[in-house]
Scaffold this motif. Structure first.
Motif: not given
Length: 194
Positions: A66-71, A84-87, A91-94, A117-119
């Motif tokens: 299902e599509p998820e809303d995001m900015v 730089q971009d940011e989503t 759900d907190g998965s920025h 997925a911090p790296s």
């Protein structure tokens, strides 16, 4: 010595704001392109600002979730010499990226980071804006079956109202294409870049 330190401290905000005039500010919340930067910096100019988007990922059964809303926010950084971009997702998965064009290689290099997925080292895509207006970036990645290929990211249908994006695994010849993630940001900007 103390007087000089105090004066420097008092004048530092004036000096830095005059020195870094292309940085995001109250007047220009997304920054401005630095005229000394490579002209390719403007490849991302139509994306600067904020868009309300719908994000969809492929499920294990190969159907779309299902599509998820995001900015999705884009801004100029490093005094207007990079992007730089940011989503931001409910759900907190920025996630986000730092995008730099390196003239010596004539390519964009995009360094990606994510809360899910911090790296210690950031994965990097590289590519260019194509003649058809798409911005296409690649990173080597094997398929689950071990076949050599790339994970290809494409920005397309780019205009002042928004854009679309797709992430796909492709083989080395790009004849096998398997989409895994798509984002539609064509509903218009939330906030203007001007």
């Amino acid at each position: 010595m103390k007087v000089q330190s105090i004066l420097l401290f008092l004048l530092f905000p004036i000096y830095t704001s005059a020195q870094f005039i292309y940085e995001p500010s109250e007047v220009n919340p997304y920054g401005l392109p630095n005229p000394e930067a490579p002209t390719q910096l403007l490849d991302f100019a139509p994306l600067i600002g904020e868009c309300h988007c719908k994000s969809e990922t492929i499920k294990p059964d190969r159907t779309w979730a299902e599509p998820e809303d995001m900015v999705w926010k884009f801004k100029y950084i490093m005094n207007g010499t990079a992007v730089q971009d940011e989503t931001l997702k409910k759900d907190g998965s920025h996630s986000g990226s730092i995008r730099q064009f390196i003239p010596d290689s004539t390519k964009w290099y995009v360094h990606y980071y994510s809360t899910s997925a911090p790296s210690p080292t950031l994965p990097t895509w590289e590519g260019n804006k194509k003649e058809d207006g798409k911005i296409v970036l690649y990173r080597e990645q094997k398929a689950p079956n071990g076949m050599d290929g790339y994970y290809r990211l494409s920005f397309y249908d780019i205009d002042d109202k928004g854009f679309k994006w797709i992430g796909e695994w492709v083989d080395k010849t790009e004849s096998v294409v398997f989409p895994t993630w798509k984002i539609d940001c064509s509903n218009g900007k939330l906030l203007s870049k001007d």
